[in-house]
Design a protein around this motif. Structure first.
Motif, mmCIF file in Angstrom:
data_model
loop_
_atom_site.group_PDB
_atom_site.id
_atom_site.type_symbol
_atom_site.label_atom_id
_atom_site.label_comp_id
_atom_site.label_asym_id
_atom_site.label_seq_id
_atom_site.Cartn_x
_atom_site.Cartn_y
_atom_site.Cartn_z
ATOM 1 N N ARG A 180 -26.323 -7.703 -21.558
ATOM 2 C CA ARG A 180 -25.246 -8.599 -21.142
ATOM 3 C C ARG A 180 -24.172 -8.701 -22.224
ATOM 4 O O ARG A 180 -22.977 -8.708 -21.924
ATOM 5 C CB ARG A 180 -25.800 -9.986 -20.812
ATOM 6 N N SER A 181 -24.583 -8.782 -23.489
ATOM 7 C CA SER A 181 -23.631 -8.881 -24.591
ATOM 8 C C SER A 181 -22.658 -7.701 -24.603
ATOM 9 O O SER A 181 -21.444 -7.884 -24.740
ATOM 10 C CB SER A 181 -24.387 -8.949 -25.921
ATOM 11 N N HIS A 182 -23.184 -6.498 -24.418
ATOM 12 C CA HIS A 182 -22.319 -5.312 -24.455
ATOM 13 C C HIS A 182 -21.464 -5.180 -23.195
ATOM 14 O O HIS A 182 -20.293 -4.786 -23.272
ATOM 15 C CB HIS A 182 -23.172 -4.061 -24.666
ATOM 16 N N PHE A 183 -22.027 -5.526 -22.037
ATOM 17 C CA PHE A 183 -21.222 -5.481 -20.817
ATOM 18 C C PHE A 183 -20.092 -6.518 -20.869
ATOM 19 O O PHE A 183 -18.977 -6.253 -20.405
ATOM 20 C CB PHE A 183 -22.100 -5.712 -19.584
ATOM 21 N N GLU A 184 -20.373 -7.701 -21.425
ATOM 22 C CA GLU A 184 -19.347 -8.732 -21.521
ATOM 23 C C GLU A 184 -18.233 -8.315 -22.470
ATOM 24 O O GLU A 184 -17.044 -8.556 -22.192
ATOM 25 C CB GLU A 184 -19.971 -10.049 -21.979
ATOM 26 N N GLU A 185 -18.580 -7.687 -23.594
ATOM 27 C CA GLU A 185 -17.537 -7.209 -24.511
ATOM 28 C C GLU A 185 -16.698 -6.119 -23.841
ATOM 29 O O GLU A 185 -15.484 -6.074 -23.998
ATOM 30 C CB GLU A 185 -18.165 -6.673 -25.798
ATOM 31 N N ALA A 186 -17.366 -5.240 -23.083
ATOM 32 C CA ALA A 186 -16.637 -4.192 -22.356
ATOM 33 C C ALA A 186 -15.709 -4.805 -21.312
ATOM 34 O O ALA A 186 -14.559 -4.372 -21.155
ATOM 35 C CB ALA A 186 -17.628 -3.241 -21.689
ATOM 36 N N ALA A 187 -16.204 -5.842 -20.611
ATOM 37 C CA ALA A 187 -15.403 -6.511 -19.581
ATOM 38 C C ALA A 187 -14.181 -7.188 -20.198
ATOM 39 O O ALA A 187 -13.075 -7.131 -19.638
ATOM 40 C CB ALA A 187 -16.247 -7.529 -18.831
ATOM 41 N N ASP A 188 -14.344 -7.824 -21.356
ATOM 42 C CA ASP A 188 -13.217 -8.460 -22.038
ATOM 43 C C ASP A 188 -12.166 -7.424 -22.449
ATOM 44 O O ASP A 188 -10.963 -7.668 -22.357
ATOM 45 C CB ASP A 188 -13.705 -9.216 -23.284
ATOM 46 N N SER A 189 -12.639 -6.265 -22.899
ATOM 47 C CA SER A 189 -11.726 -5.224 -23.376
ATOM 48 C C SER A 189 -10.980 -4.546 -22.238
ATOM 49 O O SER A 189 -9.854 -4.086 -22.409
ATOM 50 C CB SER A 189 -12.505 -4.166 -24.173
#
Length: 398
Positions: A268-277
């Motif tokens: 979730r942490s990596h998907f959320e950072e990708a989504a923000d970017s």
């Protein structure tokens, strides 16, 4: 045959990554501002053409109008100086631009002109680049065999060239095609060759692209620990290069790898950072994969409502991308059909003209023979008549 979400994901990701290899292939770490300053004081010579084509490539995505302007200037000056090399590079840039516009057959035609010029002047770098772009376009037309042939030809020519700038990108493209065909050992061998060159050049952008492709293979082979390790390496390289799209894809790779190992918190942490970017970008392929990742994550967390919503968003976006791509392919094939139909029509006309010309020659031959026979008969008759008169004069009256 209908495509599933996974197949569409692989197809769109592969096409993006191949286009992304253009940048390091043409001009590494070029400073556009310094090039423009140099251009201001540059006389109208062949070096100015080189500056213009380099700037045209630099702006091909971020400012297409500027790229077209620089390319037009380069073409005009090449025409004025009768500089064939400049014309050849302009054809190459035109092909790259048409590729980004999904005008595949037109892009192939432009690159064929670039290749022709390159062969005439012995510019093997230009020839190799032309075949590389042709390979990418045939891949987008889903003709893997011709794409592979084009890439192999490009590699053969780049090995003859003193300029090896495009070689790691070309090796990367060949590896991606083998990966698409699920020939992973061959793919990893080409990726390794590409990685070594990028590493020697300290090209973090190229390295990041390379690591992502290797990580995707590990993910496909369910070697998740290796995928996670290479994903972090790719993310580090992407951040050093400042390449936002590669960073997002590295984050997606890590999210997917952690998801496969049921490490849901890190996923979730990596998907959320990708989504923000990705929020303020138009990177639709990446958005699709992020939505799909969140859908699987939510289902594993037991949040089926959220999973359904993300799956629906992923499906809608995927269908939109797939239908848009399919429409482009249909238009491309229609254009190709019209071109082939016109070529067939011209061929028939030429054959018809040959038949008419042949008949005309045959008729002329018959007339010539008839005229010759008549002329011969007339001469023969005249000789006989003259002979009879001469005999009568000689004999005199009885």
């Amino acid at each position: 045959m209908a495509w599933g979400l996974g197949n569409r994901l692989v197809f769109f990701a592969l096409l993006w990554s191949m286009l992304a290899t253009y940048a390091p292939a043409f001009s590494q770490n070029s400073d556009a501002d310094s090039l423009k300053t140099e251009l201001l004081n540059s006389p109208p010579d062949t070096n100015r053409i080189k500056l213009l084509t380099t700037l045209a490539f630099h702006y091909r995505v971020i400012d297409r109008q500027a790229a077209l302007n620089y390319r037009s200037q380069a073409w005009a000056l090449s025409e004025k100086l009768n500089f064939n090399k400049g014309k050849g590079w302009c054809y190459y840039l035109e092909g790259v631009d048409l590729t980004y516009q999904n005008k595949f057959s037109h892009a192939i035609n432009a690159e064929a002109k670039a290749i022709n010029v390159g062969k005439q002047i012995g510019d093997y770098d230009l020839v190799s680049r032309g075949y590389n772009v042709i390979g990418i376009n045939y891949l987008r037309l889903e003709d893997d065999s011709i794409a592979m042939s084009a890439f192999a030809t490009a590699l053969r020519y780049i090995n003859k060239s003193k300029d090896q700038t495009i070689k790691p990108a070309l090796l990367l493209n060949i590896g991606k095609l083998y990966s698409k065909l699920k020939k992973y050992p061959e793919a990893l061998a080409y990726f390794d060759q590409s990685r070594k060159i990028y590493s020697r050049w300290n090209d973090f952008s190229g390295l990041s692209l390379n690591y992502i492709e290797i990580g995707n293979i590990y993910l496909a082979l369910k070697q998740y620990d290796n995928a996670i390790k290479i994903g972090h390496t790719s993310l580090h390289a992407a951040r050093q290069a400042g390449y936002i799209r590669t960073k997002i894809n590295a984050l997606i790779l890590l999210g997917s790898s952690y998801l496969a190992t049921n490490n849901l918190i890190k996923a979730r942490s990596h998907f959320e950072e990708a989504a923000d970017s990705v929020t303020l970008t138009n990177l639709h392929d990446e958005k699709f994969r992020i939505f799909n990742g969140f859908a699987v994550l939510a289902e594993k967390e037991g949040n089926y409502k959220e999973g359904f919503l993300y799956k629906r968003r992923a499906t809608i976006l995927s269908d939109s991308l797939f239908n848009a791509n399919r429409s482009k392919l249909i238009l491309e094939y229609q254009d190709k059909f019209k071109t082939e139909a016109k070529d067939t029509e011209n061929k028939l006309l030429r054959e018809q003209q040959k038949v008419v010309q042949s008949r005309f020659r045959q008729r002329n031959l018959v007339l010539y023979l008839a005229f010759s026979i008549l002329a011969g008969f007339a001469v023969f008759s005249s000789i006989l008549l003259w002979g009879n008169r001469h005999i009568k004069r000689t004999e005199g009256p009885n």
